[in-house]
Design a protein around this motif. Structure first.
Motif, PDB file in Angstrom:
ATOM      1  N   ASN A  15       1.163  -1.073  -0.106  1.00  0.00           N
ATOM      2  CA  ASN A  15       0.183  -0.178   0.126  1.00  0.00           C
ATOM      3  C   ASN A  15       0.865   1.185  -0.280  1.00  0.00           C
ATOM      4  OD1 ASN A  15      -2.136  -1.490  -0.040  1.00  0.00           O
ATOM      5  ND2 ASN A  15      -1.696  -1.652   2.779  1.00  0.00           N
ATOM      6  N   ILE A  16       0.156   2.392  -1.041  1.00  0.00           N
ATOM      7  CA  ILE A  16       1.529   3.499  -0.799  1.00  0.00           C
ATOM      8  C   ILE A  16       0.509   4.446   0.106  1.00  0.00           C
ATOM      9  CG2 ILE A  16       2.535   5.014  -2.521  1.00  0.00           C
ATOM     10  CD1 ILE A  16       3.483   2.151  -2.872  1.00  0.00           C
ATOM     11  N   TYR A  17       1.105   5.588   0.394  1.00  0.00           N
ATOM     12  CA  TYR A  17       0.870   6.591   1.286  1.00  0.00           C
ATOM     13  C   TYR A  17       1.650   8.060   0.664  1.00  0.00           C
ATOM     14  CZ  TYR A  17      -1.212   2.383   4.342  1.00  0.00           C
ATOM     15  OH  TYR A  17      -2.259   1.429   4.607  1.00  0.00           O
ATOM     16  N   VAL A  18       0.478   8.650   0.323  1.00  0.00           N
ATOM     17  CA  VAL A  18       1.332  10.125  -0.538  1.00  0.00           C
ATOM     18  C   VAL A  18       0.925  11.138   1.022  1.00  0.00           C
ATOM     19  CG1 VAL A  18       1.551  11.902  -2.123  1.00  0.00           C
ATOM     20  CG2 VAL A  18       1.290   9.118  -1.883  1.00  0.00           C
ATOM     21  N   ALA A  19       2.063  12.311   1.315  1.00  0.00           N
ATOM     22  CA  ALA A  19       0.722  13.558   1.986  1.00  0.00           C
ATOM     23  C   ALA A  19       1.833  14.816   1.233  1.00  0.00           C
ATOM     24  CB  ALA A  19       1.904  13.814   3.662  1.00  0.00           C
ATOM     25  N   GLY A  20       0.853  15.982   1.132  1.00  0.00           N
ATOM     26  CA  GLY A  20       1.558  17.113   0.079  1.00  0.00           C
ATOM     27  C   GLY A  20       0.410  18.389   0.386  1.00  0.00           C
ATOM     28  N   TYR A  21       0.691  18.542  -0.420  1.00  0.00           N
ATOM     29  CA  TYR A  21      -1.108  20.159  -0.648  1.00  0.00           C
ATOM     30  C   TYR A  21      -1.245  19.971  -1.602  1.00  0.00           C
ATOM     31  CZ  TYR A  21       3.151  22.698  -3.681  1.00  0.00           C
ATOM     32  OH  TYR A  21       3.999  23.731  -3.700  1.00  0.00           O
ATOM     33  N   THR A  22      -2.889  21.349  -1.364  1.00  0.00           N
ATOM     34  CA  THR A  22      -3.041  21.922  -2.781  1.00  0.00           C
ATOM     35  C   THR A  22      -3.601  22.760  -2.771  1.00  0.00           C
ATOM     36  OG1 THR A  22      -5.571  20.558  -4.379  1.00  0.00           O
ATOM     37  CG2 THR A  22      -5.271  20.813  -2.048  1.00  0.00           C
ATOM     38  N   ALA A  23      -4.511  23.724  -3.551  1.00  0.00           N
ATOM     39  CA  ALA A  23      -5.046  25.037  -4.220  1.00  0.00           C
ATOM     40  C   ALA A  23      -6.426  24.377  -4.521  1.00  0.00           C
ATOM     41  CB  ALA A  23      -3.621  26.054  -4.381  1.00  0.00           C
TER      42      ALA A  23
END
Length: 363
Positions: free
Chosen positions: A279-287
């Motif tokens: 399983n792959i988990y990603v964190a980041g940001y968005t506008a």
């Protein structure tokens, strides 16, 4: 999040380097903190200082960006520097404008090696991991390069023959570089990008398959590796997986993630993790207020865009599991940050049982 008795090596290493923030409280002299140095530290179980290393650079923006620790407690750091940087008794001089550095530090605090990599242009390292199944724990780093040529050019980025992409496609390309554990030579190196700007930030290694996954931001409309969807905003997050030899992409692993609502939309993946089930988990940001179907969030988690230019988010994806008709890259959940401020998710990790994830720390 479930807490296990043994902490993940990357988390341990991160905590050790974080000691530089409290160096005065634990007795490091002020001379170690002058001229914007980088400090790597280690502490014993009784909270006494084991070692502290002063790393001095001549550039004002020299930075450590990634850190990892092996099973023996040795620390690996990567980042970038300008002009010169000194690690222990080793002084590096950049070949291009900004160059990549990789440094290995023994448990005693002694620098085992420090080396630089790059092209005649600017090159940046963002994350480091270890390929533990390889004979000697090869070092893997990710980042991006402004070079327009690859390893076939004397001044190009040092891609290797037979790599997935040997020549950068456009203005800025991401890369994955695999280095021998003693820093003596490059095992494999590929760039990754399309027809515009591609920045690779976070990276993780699937310990079962040795596949290497990266995440970052892109505004290329033609990412290589047959993406499963298309660019939706000005910049989108991307995720891509490559095999350990960096010669091919993992089937169905290349994916954009983004939204189209909110004017100039800007998304980026910053951290990525994998559990033992793939399983792959990603964190980041968005506008973007419609970032990758926020309503897929699990019950009880935030599902509403907070209104920031950089709302944090977490993103769970899964590979093919037994008795499930789910292809690599199908979205399991997406969770938004609750705050209407610049809350950019910085890292992602998962527990060994694949039933909890940690989407971590605004940066």
């Amino acid at each position: 999040m479930l807490v296990e008795e043994t902490m993940h090596p990357r988390l341990v290493a991160f905590l050790l380097v974080s000691l530089m923030l409290i160096a005065p409280a634990i007795g490091l002299s002020e001379s170690l903190l002058e001229d914007d140095p980088i400090i790597e530290s280690s502490r014993s179980t009784n909270h006494s200082l084991l070692w502290g290393a002063h790393v001095a650079g001549s550039g004002s923006t020299d930075s450590v960006m990634g850190i990892e620790m092996d099973a023996m407690g040795r620390t690996y750091v990567c980042g970038y520097f300008y002009n010169t940087a000194t690690f222990g008794n080793i002084t590096l001089s950049s070949y291009g404008s900004y160059d990549i550095f990789v440094t290995k530090i023994q448990t005693s605090g002694t620098v085992s090696f420090s080396t630089y990599l790059g092209s005649a242009s600017s090159d940046y390292a963002q994350d480091v991991a270890l390929l533990t199944s390889s004979e000697n724990n090869d070092i893997v780093i990710s980042g991006y390069t402004y070079s327009s040529s690859g390893g076939s050019s004397a001044t190009g980025f040092p891609t290797t023959s037979g790599a997935f992409l040997e020549t950068p496609n456009s203005y800025v390309d991401g890369y994955i570089l695999r280095l021998k554990n003693d820093g003596s030579s490059i095992v494999a190196c590929t760039v990754f990008g399309g027809n515009s700007y591609d920045y690779a930030y976070g990276m993780t290694v699937d310990t079962d398959t040795d596949d290497i996954y990266i995440t970052g931001r892109t505004n290329s409309t033609d990412l290589p590796g047959s993406p499963t969807n298309s660019l939706t905003g000005t910049y989108d997050t991307f995720v891509a997986g490559l095999n350990a030899t960096l010669t091919s992409v993992v089937t169905d692993s290349v994916r954009y993630a983004g939204g189209a609502t909110g004017g100039v939309t800007d998304e980026s993946g910053k951290g990525i993790g994998a559990d033992e089930d793939g399983n792959i988990y990603v964190a980041g940001y968005t506008a973007a207020s419609d970032f990758d179907s926020l309503t897929n969030s699990p019950p009880g988690l935030y599902q509403t865009y907070g209104g920031s230019k950089k709302d944090g988010w977490g993103w769970g994806r899964r590979t093919m599991l037994p008795a499930e008709d789910v292809r690599v890259g199908d979205t399991v959940w997406v969770v938004a940050s609750p705050a209407a401020a610049a809350d950019a998710g910085a890292s992602a990790s998962a527990d060994a049982d694949a039933d909890a994830a940690d989407v971590n720390a605004p940066r």
